[in-house]
Design a protein around this motif. Structure first.
Motif, PDB file in Angstrom:
ATOM      1  N   LEU A  56     -14.648  -2.262   5.381  1.00  0.00           N
ATOM      2  CA  LEU A  56     -13.386  -1.832   4.782  1.00  0.00           C
ATOM      3  C   LEU A  56     -12.327  -2.898   5.003  1.00  0.00           C
ATOM      4  CD1 LEU A  56     -11.815   0.698   3.560  1.00  0.00           C
ATOM      5  CD2 LEU A  56     -11.199   1.228   5.930  1.00  0.00           C
ATOM      6  N   VAL A  57     -11.413  -3.038   4.042  1.00  0.00           N
ATOM      7  CA  VAL A  57     -10.271  -3.946   4.191  1.00  0.00           C
ATOM      8  C   VAL A  57      -8.986  -3.139   4.084  1.00  0.00           C
ATOM      9  CG1 VAL A  57      -8.982  -5.866   3.160  1.00  0.00           C
ATOM     10  CG2 VAL A  57     -11.474  -5.989   3.319  1.00  0.00           C
ATOM     11  N   ILE A  58      -8.034  -3.465   4.946  1.00  0.00           N
ATOM     12  CA  ILE A  58      -6.692  -2.884   4.885  1.00  0.00           C
ATOM     13  C   ILE A  58      -5.735  -4.013   4.504  1.00  0.00           C
ATOM     14  CG2 ILE A  58      -4.897  -1.615   6.104  1.00  0.00           C
ATOM     15  CD1 ILE A  58      -7.598  -0.152   5.926  1.00  0.00           C
ATOM     16  N   LEU A  59      -4.933  -3.808   3.467  1.00  0.00           N
ATOM     17  CA  LEU A  59      -3.962  -4.810   3.044  1.00  0.00           C
ATOM     18  C   LEU A  59      -2.560  -4.297   3.353  1.00  0.00           C
ATOM     19  CD1 LEU A  59      -3.227  -7.450   1.624  1.00  0.00           C
ATOM     20  CD2 LEU A  59      -3.369  -6.239  -0.566  1.00  0.00           C
ATOM     21  N   LEU A  83      -7.798  -0.744   1.050  1.00  0.00           N
ATOM     22  CA  LEU A  83      -6.763   0.282   1.114  1.00  0.00           C
ATOM     23  C   LEU A  83      -5.380  -0.354   1.219  1.00  0.00           C
ATOM     24  CD1 LEU A  83      -8.376   2.838   3.614  1.00  0.00           C
ATOM     25  CD2 LEU A  83      -8.708   2.619   1.143  1.00  0.00           C
ATOM     26  N   CYS A  84      -4.428   0.139   0.431  1.00  0.00           N
ATOM     27  CA  CYS A  84      -3.058  -0.364   0.463  1.00  0.00           C
ATOM     28  C   CYS A  84      -2.152   0.669  -0.199  1.00  0.00           C
ATOM     29  CB  CYS A  84      -2.953  -1.716  -0.251  1.00  0.00           C
ATOM     30  SG  CYS A  84      -3.380  -1.679  -2.006  1.00  0.00           S
ATOM     31  N   ASP A 139     -10.277  -3.883  -8.695  1.00  0.00           N
ATOM     32  CA  ASP A 139     -11.091  -2.677  -8.888  1.00  0.00           C
ATOM     33  C   ASP A 139     -11.422  -1.995  -7.559  1.00  0.00           C
ATOM     34  OD1 ASP A 139     -11.090  -2.960 -11.616  1.00  0.00           O
ATOM     35  OD2 ASP A 139     -13.055  -3.928 -11.726  1.00  0.00           O
ATOM     36  N   ARG A 140     -11.355  -2.718  -6.460  1.00  0.00           N
ATOM     37  CA  ARG A 140     -11.700  -2.164  -5.155  1.00  0.00           C
ATOM     38  C   ARG A 140     -10.492  -1.535  -4.453  1.00  0.00           C
ATOM     39  NH1 ARG A 140     -16.709  -3.322  -4.232  1.00  0.00           N
ATOM     40  NH2 ARG A 140     -17.698  -5.127  -5.223  1.00  0.00           N
ATOM     41  N   PHE A 141      -9.292  -1.707  -5.031  1.00  0.00           N
ATOM     42  CA  PHE A 141      -8.099  -1.139  -4.414  1.00  0.00           C
ATOM     43  C   PHE A 141      -8.115   0.393  -4.477  1.00  0.00           C
ATOM     44  CE2 PHE A 141      -4.955  -4.937  -5.002  1.00  0.00           C
ATOM     45  CZ  PHE A 141      -5.651  -5.628  -4.035  1.00  0.00           C
ATOM     46  N   VAL A 142      -7.812   0.994  -3.349  1.00  0.00           N
ATOM     47  CA  VAL A 142      -7.593   2.443  -3.261  1.00  0.00           C
ATOM     48  C   VAL A 142      -6.223   2.619  -2.623  1.00  0.00           C
ATOM     49  CG1 VAL A 142      -8.326   4.618  -2.227  1.00  0.00           C
ATOM     50  CG2 VAL A 142     -10.044   2.979  -3.047  1.00  0.00           C
ATOM     51  N   THR A 143      -5.318   3.287  -3.318  1.00  0.00           N
ATOM     52  CA  THR A 143      -3.939   3.343  -2.839  1.00  0.00           C
ATOM     53  C   THR A 143      -3.640   4.627  -2.077  1.00  0.00           C
ATOM     54  OG1 THR A 143      -3.156   4.244  -4.958  1.00  0.00           O
ATOM     55  CG2 THR A 143      -3.136   1.858  -4.709  1.00  0.00           C
TER      56      THR A 143
END
Length: 467
Positions: A56-59, A83-84, A139-143
């Protein structure tokens, strides 16, 4: 759990922190472009871990030194979510697409020297990533909204805390359960300052066991005394009213330009200056201003109050958003007193170079810097006082007046950073890790916090810290 700092350790750019839980779940907090490796962008693809193993990545926010290497991570095998906050996703898309254009431009320039080997033995420099890689990244961003706990899995919960600095910028606060014990760790991202024209004040961070804090302005405080409006009014009155000249303000398109336009709106709305034409010459600024309007509810109370009473903060009489390159060139033919706001902020490329080319030798021109200029940039050389600078393949004498103010800096200063730590419940805070700062800045902040009784570590790149 284990914390490993893989970027922005004893430097400002390239933020990248790896959090590994006891069950080997790997979370990457930010994945920024390392500007110190920018002489050969390929060095940014040398990840010290396998991107395919990151879960997982957190921005924390959209700035390129925090987001700019995400498409490389995706290109090299990362398949998880990013996630951002919603504004961060929208602003990051603009910035990452712009990065592709910059890479392509550098690659084209490199082809002119195809026959010359570089220090690493390569003959050409390919773009670090392409538009398709940016699209795959988006496309991988989940807000996730602010202050809304988000359950990542059975043992990890994430909450985004607003920290000012940039629209959508957040601290990432984790609650992690290991062996029946809950541990908390918070990553500040970049911390903003109070009373910024367009942004809300940073929110107090929740109780946490471990804090990973930026230290950009460690040992330095912003100028006190005059307000943003006072400095702008004095500068404009001297340059544009008394001398009937033009004021050029290099400004980053996202964040800085919107704060500047809102400040000018307030000045002219109060009648503090006669009407003066203002040109905003930056396509990205035009696009990002639309995002600021869309997320109006996240702006500062002052900004929202202005909207309720006077209308759009980013629109006023005599303000012109320049749309295309043809219109941009026509600005040079406008001979009445005017203000030109253009990017990039450090003068490295962008439409600002055209305006400088035509005005650097103009005695009746003032260039006002409202942001930081890194060593080696054209902006740095002008602020240093170089009498001759190289612009667009020509050496030009500097006759324009050069000025600077730090009042538009969106980073909290030394006192702000110290207060951020002090506002956290000290009975729970076990350790503070400092990142995102030059060595001297990290040490200055570490010294102050240590004197106040905190356990502080100036993080080293590649060192794994057991928590």
């Amino acid at each position: 759990m284990k914390l490993t700092i893989w970027g922005a350790a004893e430097q400002v750019t390239g933020s990248m922190h790896l959090l590994t839980t006891e069950d080997n779940y790997k979370i990457l907090i930010d994945c920024g472009l390392d500007y110190e490796r920018d002489h050969n962008v390929q060095l940014n693809e040398d990840f010290p871990f396998n991107p395919g193993e990151i879960d997982l990545v957190i921005l924390t926010h959209a700035h390129i030194d925090h987001s700019g290497n995400l498409p490389t991570l995706v290109r090299m095998g990362f398949e998880g979510q990013i996630l951002c906050t919603p504004p961060t996703a929208e602003l990051a898309e603009l910035l990452l697409m712009d990065s592709v254009n910059i890479f392509m431009h550098k690659a084209q320039k490199n082809r002119k020297h195809r026959g010359h080997k570089r220090r690493d033995g390569s003959r050409t420099m390919q773009p670090l990533y392409l538009q398709k890689h940016v699209s795959e990244t988006i496309d991988r961003f989940v807000t996730i909204g602010f202050n809304k706990p988000f359950r990542i899995n059975n043992s990890i919960e994430l909450t985004f805390i607003p920290v000012g600095h940039l629209l959508g910028a957040a601290a990432a606060a984790f609650k992690i359960t290991e062996n029946g014990e809950e541990k908390t760790i918070t990553f500040t991202g970049d911390i903003g300052r109070k009373n910024y024209p367009t942004l809300r004040d940073p929110q107090t961070l929740p109780p946490t066991n471990y804090l990973v804090s930026e230290s950009t302005y460690g040992g330095r405080n912003h100028s006190k005394g005059k307000t943003v409006e006072e400095v702008l009014t004095e500068t404009i009155e001297k340059c544009c009213v008394k001398e009937a000249g033009r004021l050029i303000i290099p400004a980053f398109s996202i964040g800085r330009t919107q704060a500047l336009v809102f400040s000018l709106n307030k000045i002219f709305s109060k009648g503090l200056l006669p009407p003066i034409k203002v040109f905003v010459d930056s396509p990205m600024a035009n696009s990002s201003t639309g995002i600021f309007r869309k997320h109006h509810d996240l702006l500062s109370e002052e900004s929202q109050e202005f909207y309720r009473k006077s209308g759009d903060q980013f629109e006023f009489d005599n303000l012109v958003y320049v749309e295309n390159l043809k219109d941009s060139r026509q600005v040079s033919n406008y001979f009445e007193p005017c203000i030109i706001i253009s990017s990039a902020g450090m003068l490295e490329g962008g439409r600002i170079q055209d305006h400088l080319f035509h005005n650097i030798q103009n005695y009746y021109c003032t260039i006002l810097f409202i942001g930081y200029c890194a060593k080696g940039t054209l902006g740095f050389r002008l602020l240093r006082g170089d009498p001759i600078v190289h612009i667009k393949d020509r050496d030009l004498a500097v006759y324009a007046t050069i000025k600077q103010t730090d009042l538009f800096s969106a980073h909290g200063d030394h006192d702000d950073l110290v207060n951020t730590v002090k506002q956290i419940d000290s009975t729970q805070l076990k350790q503070v890790f400092l990142v995102h700062g030059e060595t001297t800045s990290m040490q200055a902040l570490a010294d102050t916090l240590t004197e106040d009784g905190y356990q502080v570590t100036a993080a080293k790149k590649g060192v794994a810290y057991q928590l």
